[in-house]
Write a protein that holds these residues in place. Structure first.
Motif, PDB file in Angstrom:
ATOM      1  N   TRP B 207      34.134  48.583  35.072  1.00  0.00           N
ATOM      2  CA  TRP B 207      32.997  47.887  35.187  1.00  0.00           C
ATOM      3  C   TRP B 207      33.333  46.647  36.332  1.00  0.00           C
ATOM      4  O   TRP B 207      32.574  46.335  36.935  1.00  0.00           O
ATOM      5  N   ASN B 208      34.433  46.024  36.197  1.00  0.00           N
ATOM      6  CA  ASN B 208      34.819  45.123  37.037  1.00  0.00           C
ATOM      7  C   ASN B 208      35.511  45.545  38.363  1.00  0.00           C
ATOM      8  O   ASN B 208      35.778  44.858  39.302  1.00  0.00           O
ATOM      9  N   SER B 209      35.793  46.792  38.531  1.00  0.00           N
ATOM     10  CA  SER B 209      36.439  47.309  39.719  1.00  0.00           C
ATOM     11  C   SER B 209      35.320  46.969  41.035  1.00  0.00           C
ATOM     12  O   SER B 209      34.312  47.286  40.803  1.00  0.00           O
ATOM     13  N   TRP B 210      35.905  46.374  42.089  1.00  0.00           N
ATOM     14  CA  TRP B 210      35.112  46.383  43.276  1.00  0.00           C
ATOM     15  C   TRP B 210      35.876  46.796  44.452  1.00  0.00           C
ATOM     16  O   TRP B 210      35.504  47.020  45.661  1.00  0.00           O
ATOM     17  N   ARG B 211      37.231  46.761  44.365  1.00  0.00           N
ATOM     18  CA  ARG B 211      38.136  46.934  45.511  1.00  0.00           C
ATOM     19  C   ARG B 211      37.981  48.172  45.915  1.00  0.00           C
ATOM     20  O   ARG B 211      38.110  48.852  47.194  1.00  0.00           O
ATOM     21  N   ASP B 212      37.924  49.378  44.984  1.00  0.00           N
ATOM     22  CA  ASP B 212      37.578  50.542  45.342  1.00  0.00           C
ATOM     23  C   ASP B 212      36.207  50.879  46.169  1.00  0.00           C
ATOM     24  O   ASP B 212      36.241  51.752  47.318  1.00  0.00           O
TER      25      ASP B 212
END
Lengths: 560, 297
Positions: B207-212
């Motif tokens: 849910w928190n991932s944004w770097r990918d």
């Protein structure tokens, strides 16, 4: 023999006609291109929100030219990844800093010069025109290649003059100053100062008088935020007559011969002693040196802050918030031109500035000639109007005088939805590449200059009052622009002593200014300042100054 | 029996301190919710602390009619649900195999496992090139496939599996169950605590991932909610240099340099609320599971 000659001549004519019809040896007519659809992927760090491919303006551009853009946006880090992996889109718009120069050295970019010459003669001519500073020469590599195009500069044809000609000594400036200045709240300023504030002493009297009128705890004569140091520094340098440019850090000059790191100017210490005095007298917001920009804007938006020292970014945001609330809708922050220390001139902005982004075409692009032909179309009346005005009847109209114009309804739509232009696809290309200022009929290519905005209905009602008052600032910066291409587009390679020095000095600058503001005495301000400068020298800031100076003087010598 | 005075004083002081500590943790959430429910222009003037001054759901309306945000929310939900289910399943299955020391590939697997654990990753650019060669770049599957196996989760599962009585598994084999049946019908049901723990970890991570999103995608349709929020919040802090076109649009009131505070807070609420709501249901398993998983196997 005669018959043979006639047949040969006829065959020759037929061959020429055939070759012409196929476009061989010449650029392809637009009508031909439009029948052959093509899609270019374009990656940009220039905008965080790009229009969708089905945005009306982009769709219309596709219909007319056959070109579709698959727009991708992203961060600068992505550019490094693309460079390392050689995984490029067709076109990239990137910042003009170290990353661009790594791309230039990669050998993966297309030389645009021959393509522009052949397929986009209008673009080629405008970029090469002395009227526009001959950008072809300025931005060519040492071996004569043109690997990128610039943006943020309105192009002119011979004999044309920009509607807001920066070099016009009689210029009436409509937008807030481009440089950092002192801002005060109007009409409050009129109550406490009676006339325009022109120096630090008058400024001090005005903020003191205002605070005396509003002694309450949540009334702040002057405010700031923790990251505002460089803006305050820029305001001060301009006030003392320096020309200020920024690349990594502020480099300033008074004589165009010697360029120094702005913080080291001798006038900086007395200025921050003055700001410190404001703090010790209770005139500076005590939270100012530590609060965030959001917190500062919140305070300014209540109408309970009289002044700040900084840039248009904060002024526009606060002014917009003030207008939306009933209690504050008549208040507006206006710039004041302060001149100090015997300065004969207050310099605002180097009009040679050609933006901070570069448009490159990579060798992955299968048809760079087609892309360049698209640029040529963009420079046509049709292309300019579609990109900058939008679609007739929806985004603009033709008024009774036969001129392109905006209606109050269209203006309201744009004001109500700040994503209007993005959703419609308007000005997408304007943000990527230099565009002409006028269409061929002499009308402005940008909707900014619509006749509507010269009428009362098109103006900010508060600004109408300011203009009619003694505090009308729109004429104050006449003659304050200069044009020096040598001073812009400098390059410091990453990881060099100069680059490291400026990065470390900038970090020191941010903390130092906040510390100087809250210092307990003038002596302490002096001590903090001296220590900071000594640290910066220790990090080698002189190397950065020397590099900046060397590049500027070399560019100047090359031009002459 | 009544408590001694010293105990009662201790309880009161302890309670007061913990209440203060709890309040300091809860207050930021209340503040964000209050701003998000306050009128945008009123929020810009500050002074909203716990309750909204001018209650409105306008900011949420702006979010939910914004197709980009709705699309980002759907991508976030899809990757969280699918990614979590797959990583829990795959890690559990791998861990189960890894408990079989008599398996002929056990030793090579162990070696690869430890090498990957300590030296894995390889850096951003090699990973990018690997994803490109696998055709994952700019596809939804870049959010799922690379993360289907997490070695730390495997360790947790393995430790837990090894503590289960072997007799239960053997009884299943005696009854004719295959390895796969034993895993799904015996081992996994008994592993609820650790599965819940890892589900929570994996769901939060997805849910928190944004770097990918930042590095491996470019298409706007693949943006996640966290990435959109990161962009919006960054815009408020971004460098203040803007183009001439933008400056002129700002001067005319056609462009805001920053989104209203209330909209930013509303996005923050929408982004964090799902995980905050899920956590209490998994908490009892979380505590049990993390303790068990932390023991040496």
């Amino acid at each position: 023999m005669r018959r043979l000659t006639a047949v040969t001549a006829l065959l020759f004519v037929v061959a020429v006609l055939a070759l012409t019809a196929t476009g061989y040896g010449q650029s392809v007519p637009l009508s031909e291109d439009a029948k052959n659809p093509v899609t270019f992927t374009i990656f940009t760090t220039r905008v965080t929100t790009a229009p969708k491919p089905d945005a009306p303006v982009l769709k219309e551009a596709t219909r007319r030219t056959g070109v579709t853009f698959n727009i991708m946006t992203g961060d600068k880090e992505k550019l490094s990844i693309m460079l390392a992996s050689k995984d490029y889109p067709d076109v990239i718009v990137m910042p003009r800093d170290d990353i661009l120069y790594r791309y230039l050295r990669s050998g993966d970019l297309v030389d645009l010069k021959p393509l522009l010459q052949k397929h986009a003669p209008t673009v080629y001519k405008m970029f090469g025109s002395p009227v526009n500073g001959n950008l072809l020469d300025i931005f060519s590599t040492d071996d004569g290649k043109l690997l990128y195009l610039t943006e943020n500069y309105d192009m002119l044809r011979e004999g044309e003059r920009h509607p807001e000609d920066a070099m016009d000594p009689d210029r009436v400036q409509a937008e807030l100053p481009w440089h950092n200045v002192f801002y005060v709240l109007f009409p409050e300023a009129q109550d406490v100062a009676k006339k325009k504030i022109s120096n630090l002493s008058e400024y001090h009297d005005a903020v003191k008088a205002w605070k005396a009128k509003h002694p309450g705890q949540d009334y702040y004569a002057v405010t700031m935020e923790k990251g505002m140091g460089q803006e305050m520094l820029g305001s001060a340098l301009s006030m003392y007559g320096y020309k200020v440019n920024t690349y990594g850090g502020i480099y300033a000059t008074k004589d165009q011969k010697k360029y120094i790191y702005g913080f080291k100017a001798p006038e900086v210490l007395p200025f921050f002693k003055f700001v410190n005095k404001l703090y010790r007298e209770g005139l500076m917001d005590p939270e100012g040196p530590v609060q965030t920009w959001d917190q500062m804007i919140q305070k300014m938006s209540t109408g309970k802050v009289f002044s700040f020292i900084g840039g248009y970014y904060s002024a526009y945001t606060a002014n917009d918030n003030l207008l939306r609330a009933e209690a504050t809708k008549n208040l507006i922050y206006i710039p004041q031109k302060l001149v100090e220390g015997g300065a004969k001139q207050n310099w605002q902005y180097n009009a040679a500035y050609t933006g901070s982004a570069a448009l490159v075409v990579t060798k992955k692009c299968k048809d760079p000639a087609r892309f360049v032909r698209f640029l040529e179309w963009l420079y046509s009346d049709e292309g300019m109007v579609l990109d900058s005005w939008g679609i007739e009847g929806e985004d603009y109209i033709i008024n009774a005088q036969g001129k392109r114009d905006i209606t109050p309804e269209i203006d309201q739509k744009k004001k109500a939805d700040s994503m209007y232009n993005t959703k419609r696809g308007i000005k997408f290309f304007y943000r990527m590449v230099n565009m002409p200022t006028y269409t061929s009929d002499g009308q402005p290519a940008s909707a900014r200059y619509a006749p509507f905005y010269s009428t009362k209905a098109g103006q900010d009602p508060r600004d109408v009052k300011v203009t009619a008052s003694p505090f009308n600032w729109h004429l104050d910066w006449q003659g304050s622009f200069w044009k020096d291409y040598a001073e812009v587009d400098l390059f410091i390679e990453a990881e060099t002593p100069a680059a490291i020095a400026i990065a470390k000095s900038q970090a020191i600058l941010k903390d130092t200014i906040a510390q100087m503001v809250v210092a307990k005495s003038e002596a302490e301000v002096e001590e903090i300042y001296s220590k900071a400068v000594a640290k910066m020298e220790g990090y080698g800031i002189s190397a950065w100054e020397a590099e900046i100076q060397k590049q500027i003087l070399a560019k100047r010598a090359k031009k002459s | 029996m009544r408590k001694p005075l010293s105990d009662r004083v201790f309880d009161v002081v302890n309670g007061a301190l913990l209440t203060l500590l709890g309040a300091s943790m809860v207050y930021p959430f209340l503040y964000v919710i209050a701003i998000s429910l306050n009128e945008a222009s009123d929020s810009s003037q500050g002074g909203t602390w716990i309750l909204p001054r001018k209650l409105t759901f306008e900011s949420y309306k702006i979010i939910f009619v914004n197709n980009d945000l709705v699309s980002a929310a759907l991508v976030s939900v899809a990757r969280t649900v699918l990614g979590t289910v797959l990583v829990v399943l795959c890690s559990a299955m791998f861990a189960y195999v890894f408990t079989k020391q008599k398996y002929f590939l056990y030793k090579p697997m162990k070696l690869i496992f430890f090498v990957a654990m300590f030296l894995g990753g390889g850096g951003l650019i090699p990973v990018y090139m690997l994803f490109r060669s696998l055709g994952l770049l700019n596809t939804f599957w870049v959010y799922i496939i690379p993360w289907m196996l997490n070695l730390w989760y495997v360790v947790l599962f393995r430790t837990y599996f090894m503590r289960l009585p072997r007799e239960i598994e053997e009884a299943a084999f005696v009854d004719g169950a295959s390895e796969l049946t034993a895993f799904f019908k015996v081992i996994l049901p008994l592993s609820k605590p650790i599965a819940a723990t890892i589900t929570l970890f994996a769901a939060v991570a997805q849910w928190n991932s944004w770097r990918d999103t930042l590095f491996f995608t470019a298409s706007p349709s693949l943006r996640t909610l966290q990435y959109v929020m990161m962009e919006i919040l960054q815009r408020a802090e971004a460098e203040r240099m803007i183009t001439r076109a933008e400056m002129l649009d700002v001067a005319l009131g056609h462009l805001k340099l920053v989104d209203p505070m209330s909209v930013r807070m509303a996005i923050t609420v929408v982004t964090t609320l799902p995980i905050v709501l899920v956590y209490p249901f998994l908490q009892k398993h979380f505590i049990k599971g993390i303790l068990v998983g932390s023991m040496k196997g």
